[in-house]
Design an enzyme around this catalytic site. Structure first.
Site, PDB file in Angstrom:
ATOM      1  N   LYS A  11       0.820  -1.212   0.000  1.00  0.00           N
ATOM      2  CA  LYS A  11       0.000   0.000   0.000  1.00  0.00           C
ATOM      3  C   LYS A  11       0.861   1.273   0.000  1.00  0.00           C
ATOM      4  O   LYS A  11       2.072   1.223   0.273  1.00  0.00           O
ATOM      5  CB  LYS A  11      -0.922  -0.016   1.226  1.00  0.00           C
ATOM      6  CG  LYS A  11      -1.970  -1.131   1.243  1.00  0.00           C
ATOM      7  CD  LYS A  11      -2.873  -0.907   2.467  1.00  0.00           C
ATOM      8  CE  LYS A  11      -3.761  -2.079   2.789  1.00  0.00           C
ATOM      9  NZ  LYS A  11      -4.521  -1.826   4.041  1.00  0.00           N
ATOM     10  N   TYR A  51     -12.752  -2.703  -2.519  1.00  0.00           N
ATOM     11  CA  TYR A  51     -13.203  -2.662  -1.124  1.00  0.00           C
ATOM     12  C   TYR A  51     -14.731  -2.678  -1.002  1.00  0.00           C
ATOM     13  O   TYR A  51     -15.272  -2.213   0.005  1.00  0.00           O
ATOM     14  CB  TYR A  51     -12.614  -1.439  -0.419  1.00  0.00           C
ATOM     15  CG  TYR A  51     -11.153  -1.602  -0.019  1.00  0.00           C
ATOM     16  CD1 TYR A  51     -10.749  -2.647   0.815  1.00  0.00           C
ATOM     17  CD2 TYR A  51     -10.184  -0.707  -0.448  1.00  0.00           C
ATOM     18  CE1 TYR A  51      -9.418  -2.797   1.194  1.00  0.00           C
ATOM     19  CE2 TYR A  51      -8.846  -0.855  -0.061  1.00  0.00           C
ATOM     20  CZ  TYR A  51      -8.474  -1.904   0.758  1.00  0.00           C
ATOM     21  OH  TYR A  51      -7.162  -2.049   1.145  1.00  0.00           O
ATOM     22  N   ASN A 114      -1.326   0.064   7.687  1.00  0.00           N
ATOM     23  CA  ASN A 114      -0.857  -1.301   7.993  1.00  0.00           C
ATOM     24  C   ASN A 114      -0.156  -1.955   6.799  1.00  0.00           C
ATOM     25  O   ASN A 114      -0.002  -3.160   6.735  1.00  0.00           O
ATOM     26  CB  ASN A 114      -1.999  -2.164   8.539  1.00  0.00           C
ATOM     27  CG  ASN A 114      -3.111  -2.358   7.530  1.00  0.00           C
ATOM     28  OD1 ASN A 114      -3.027  -1.909   6.386  1.00  0.00           O
ATOM     29  ND2 ASN A 114      -4.156  -3.053   7.940  1.00  0.00           N
ATOM     30  N   HIS A 117      -2.085  -5.306   1.743  1.00  0.00           N
ATOM     31  CA  HIS A 117      -3.362  -6.006   1.581  1.00  0.00           C
ATOM     32  C   HIS A 117      -3.079  -7.402   1.068  1.00  0.00           C
ATOM     33  O   HIS A 117      -2.190  -7.594   0.240  1.00  0.00           O
ATOM     34  CB  HIS A 117      -4.257  -5.279   0.566  1.00  0.00           C
ATOM     35  CG  HIS A 117      -5.433  -6.124   0.131  1.00  0.00           C
ATOM     36  ND1 HIS A 117      -6.617  -6.163   0.829  1.00  0.00           N
ATOM     37  CD2 HIS A 117      -5.579  -7.011  -0.896  1.00  0.00           C
ATOM     38  CE1 HIS A 117      -7.442  -7.025   0.238  1.00  0.00           C
ATOM     39  NE2 HIS A 117      -6.835  -7.551  -0.808  1.00  0.00           N
ATOM     40  N   GLU A 128     -10.449 -10.690  -6.745  1.00  0.00           N
ATOM     41  CA  GLU A 128      -9.539  -9.546  -6.685  1.00  0.00           C
ATOM     42  C   GLU A 128      -8.476  -9.609  -7.792  1.00  0.00           C
ATOM     43  O   GLU A 128      -8.150  -8.582  -8.390  1.00  0.00           O
ATOM     44  CB  GLU A 128      -8.857  -9.498  -5.306  1.00  0.00           C
ATOM     45  CG  GLU A 128      -9.844  -9.159  -4.189  1.00  0.00           C
ATOM     46  CD  GLU A 128      -9.211  -9.175  -2.805  1.00  0.00           C
ATOM     47  OE1 GLU A 128      -8.014  -9.509  -2.691  1.00  0.00           O
ATOM     48  OE2 GLU A 128      -9.918  -8.849  -1.836  1.00  0.00           O
TER      49      GLU A 128
HETATM   50  P1  IDP Z   1      -7.497  -6.755   6.098  1.00  0.00           P
HETATM   51  O1  IDP Z   1      -6.721  -5.761   5.286  1.00  0.00           O
HETATM   52  O2  IDP Z   1      -6.671  -7.331   7.208  1.00  0.00           O
HETATM   53  O3  IDP Z   1      -8.174  -7.820   5.259  1.00  0.00           O
HETATM   54  P2  IDP Z   1     -10.136  -5.548   6.404  1.00  0.00           P
HETATM   55  O4  IDP Z   1     -11.026  -5.755   7.592  1.00  0.00           O
HETATM   56  O5  IDP Z   1     -10.513  -6.224   5.128  1.00  0.00           O
HETATM   57  O6  IDP Z   1      -8.649  -5.945   6.862  1.00  0.00           O
HETATM   58  O7  IDP Z   1     -10.049  -3.986   6.161  1.00  0.00           O
HETATM   59  C1  IDP Z   1      -9.462  -3.472   4.980  1.00  0.00           C
HETATM   60  C2  IDP Z   1      -8.528  -2.341   5.366  1.00  0.00           C
HETATM   61  O8  IDP Z   1      -9.300  -1.273   5.874  1.00  0.00           O
HETATM   62  C3  IDP Z   1      -7.526  -2.668   6.472  1.00  0.00           C
HETATM   63  O9  IDP Z   1      -6.343  -3.274   6.002  1.00  0.00           O
HETATM   64  C4  IDP Z   1      -7.255  -1.311   7.067  1.00  0.00           C
HETATM   65  O10 IDP Z   1      -6.253  -0.603   6.324  1.00  0.00           O
HETATM   66  C5  IDP Z   1      -8.584  -0.600   6.898  1.00  0.00           C
HETATM   67  N1  IDP Z   1      -9.372  -0.661   8.115  1.00  0.00           N
HETATM   68  C6  IDP Z   1     -10.049  -1.714   8.596  1.00  0.00           C
HETATM   69  N2  IDP Z   1     -10.668  -1.436   9.757  1.00  0.00           N
HETATM   70  C7  IDP Z   1     -10.352  -0.151  10.017  1.00  0.00           C
HETATM   71  C8  IDP Z   1     -10.690   0.737  11.085  1.00  0.00           C
HETATM   72  O11 IDP Z   1     -11.397   0.387  12.034  1.00  0.00           O
HETATM   73  N3  IDP Z   1     -10.163   1.998  10.993  1.00  0.00           N
HETATM   74  C9  IDP Z   1      -9.390   2.413   9.960  1.00  0.00           C
HETATM   75  N4  IDP Z   1      -9.054   1.605   8.942  1.00  0.00           N
HETATM   76  C10 IDP Z   1      -9.523   0.348   8.963  1.00  0.00           C
HETATM   77 MG    MG Z   2      -9.688  -7.653   3.870  1.00  0.00          MG
END
Ligand code: IDP
Ligand code: MG
Length: 152
Positions: A11, A51, A114, A117, A128
């Protein structure tokens, strides 16, 4: 065991922090092979499709702004149990809760920053991959390596 393909995004936060190589290296060291890669700035429509499962969640607008804000590295990785292996290598969504040794635990700053993805299962991975890559952009790894001089 089943050979799988998974979509990985390094990312914008990882690119901006100069961590692209470090992150790619960790996946390679786990034995996952690159079958496609492109460095790109993401269109809003692609980000929205990618997303789509998060429609209605409060963090989605910020996530879309972030993912389209500057370039990222999109990749398809292949290997036995690649989907789960990549998720393990990434660590949990929240770097503060991710297992030590994972990319997100070692390098991630926050849930929003983080770094990476990875497709989360056998349904999302092909969906995807098809969104981000044309079939012609992906290598038939077995066929390609028949020409290689170095065994691995
Ligand atoms: P993942 O990337 O571990 O699969 P997902 O739940 O699919 O996690 O969420 C997609 C992305 O959205 C996450 O990687 C993160 O960057 C962002 N995200 C998820 N939950 C939150 C939140 O509560 N606050 C801010 N960003 C979030
Ligand atoms: Mg995810």
């Amino acid at each position: 065991m089943a050979v799988e393909r998974t979509l990985i995004l390094v990312k914008p936060d990882a690119v901006q922090r100069g961590l692209t190589g470090e992150i790619l290296s960790r996946f390679e060291k786990r034995g996952l092979k690159i079958v496609g890669a492109k460095f790109m700035r993401v269109e809003r429509t692609l980000a929205e499709q990618h997303y789509a499962e998060h429609v209605g969640k409060p963090f989605l607008p910020g996530l879309l702004d972030f993912i389209t804000s500057s370039p990222l590295l999109a990749m398809v990785l292949e290997g036995e149990r690649a989907i789960e292996l990549a998720r393990q290598t990434m660590g949990a969504t929240d770097p503060g809760k991710a297992a030590p040794g994972s990319i997100r635990a070692d390098l991630g700053l926050s849930v929003g920053l983080n770094l990476v993805h990875g497709s989360d299962g056998p349904e999302s991975a092909p969906r995807e991959i098809a969104l981000w890559f044309d079939e012609s952009e992906l290598i038939d790894y077995k066929q390609a390596t028949e020409q290689w001089l170095i065994e691995s």
